[in-house]
Design a protein around this motif. Structure first.
Motif, PDB file in Angstrom:
ATOM      1  N   ALA A   1     -10.219  29.282  17.152  1.00  0.00           N
ATOM      2  CA  ALA A   1      -9.857  30.145  16.028  1.00  0.00           C
ATOM      3  C   ALA A   1     -11.100  30.390  15.185  1.00  0.00           C
ATOM      4  O   ALA A   1     -11.942  29.498  15.027  1.00  0.00           O
ATOM      5  N   LEU A   2     -11.210  31.606  14.670  1.00  0.00           N
ATOM      6  CA  LEU A   2     -12.335  31.976  13.822  1.00  0.00           C
ATOM      7  C   LEU A   2     -11.908  31.978  12.365  1.00  0.00           C
ATOM      8  O   LEU A   2     -10.849  32.516  12.027  1.00  0.00           O
ATOM      9  N   LEU A   3     -12.720  31.392  11.509  1.00  0.00           N
ATOM     10  CA  LEU A   3     -12.574  31.515  10.068  1.00  0.00           C
ATOM     11  C   LEU A   3     -13.592  32.559   9.650  1.00  0.00           C
ATOM     12  O   LEU A   3     -14.797  32.376   9.873  1.00  0.00           O
ATOM     13  N   ILE A   4     -13.120  33.683   9.122  1.00  0.00           N
ATOM     14  CA  ILE A   4     -13.998  34.799   8.765  1.00  0.00           C
ATOM     15  C   ILE A   4     -13.921  35.010   7.260  1.00  0.00           C
ATOM     16  O   ILE A   4     -12.832  35.228   6.709  1.00  0.00           O
TER      17      ILE A   4
ATOM     18  N   THR B   1     -17.641  37.507  -5.098  1.00  0.00           N
ATOM     19  CA  THR B   1     -16.409  38.286  -5.173  1.00  0.00           C
ATOM     20  C   THR B   1     -15.875  38.375  -3.753  1.00  0.00           C
ATOM     21  O   THR B   1     -16.451  39.078  -2.917  1.00  0.00           O
ATOM     22  N   PRO B   2     -14.808  37.621  -3.435  1.00  0.00           N
ATOM     23  CA  PRO B   2     -14.264  37.658  -2.077  1.00  0.00           C
ATOM     24  C   PRO B   2     -13.707  39.038  -1.740  1.00  0.00           C
ATOM     25  O   PRO B   2     -13.067  39.679  -2.572  1.00  0.00           O
ATOM     26  N   ARG B   3     -13.958  39.487  -0.521  1.00  0.00           N
ATOM     27  CA  ARG B   3     -13.425  40.765  -0.021  1.00  0.00           C
ATOM     28  C   ARG B   3     -12.361  40.535   1.040  1.00  0.00           C
ATOM     29  O   ARG B   3     -11.384  41.245   1.089  1.00  0.00           O
ATOM     30  N   SER B   4     -12.584  39.552   1.901  1.00  0.00           N
ATOM     31  CA  SER B   4     -11.555  39.192   2.883  1.00  0.00           C
ATOM     32  C   SER B   4     -11.811  37.768   3.349  1.00  0.00           C
ATOM     33  O   SER B   4     -12.930  37.283   3.342  1.00  0.00           O
ATOM     34  N   ALA B   5     -10.726  37.094   3.717  1.00  0.00           N
ATOM     35  CA  ALA B   5     -10.790  35.731   4.235  1.00  0.00           C
ATOM     36  C   ALA B   5      -9.624  35.577   5.188  1.00  0.00           C
ATOM     37  O   ALA B   5      -8.483  35.902   4.842  1.00  0.00           O
ATOM     38  N   MET B   6      -9.903  35.139   6.417  1.00  0.00           N
ATOM     39  CA  MET B   6      -8.828  35.050   7.397  1.00  0.00           C
ATOM     40  C   MET B   6      -9.155  34.030   8.470  1.00  0.00           C
ATOM     41  O   MET B   6     -10.319  33.711   8.697  1.00  0.00           O
TER      42      MET B   6
END
Length: 100
Positions: free
Chosen positions: A3-6, A87-92
């Motif tokens: 699994a990737l943490l992006i 400033t977070p833009r995306s985290a998945m």
């Protein structure tokens, strides 16, 4: 299955982010976790709104391990510095599948 943490974000406090990285690295890089990418040269495509300038991709052995590490009290304590520095833009977390 891996699994990737992006994570994708804009940086506005480089010193605080540097301190976060020093404390977060030993927490995140456990077992067989691999750093796939860490760049401040993210290229955005026209099909979606632009994201942040910096992207980090970590590969964990599976979704459960990625979730366990990310949700751990130890990481949540240092995460607050990254959130203050960026400033977070995306985290998945994204499961990866090998072609059949």
């Amino acid at each position: 299955m891996p699994a990737l943490l992006i994570l994708n974000y804009d940086v506005h406090d480089r010193d605080l982010l540097h301190d976060y990285r020093g404390r977060a690295t030993p927490i995140l890089m456990v077992g067989t976790t691999r750093l796939i990418a860490s760049t401040n040269d993210t290229i955005h495509l026209a099909e979606a709104p632009a994201g942040g300038t910096h992207t980090v991709v970590l590969e964990f052995p599976d979704v459960a391990e990625a979730q366990r590490v990310y949700s751990s009290q130890e990481y949540q304590e240092v995460l607050q510095d990254r959130l203050r520095a960026t400033t977070p833009r995306s985290a998945m977390i994204v499961p990866t599948y090998a072609p059949a």
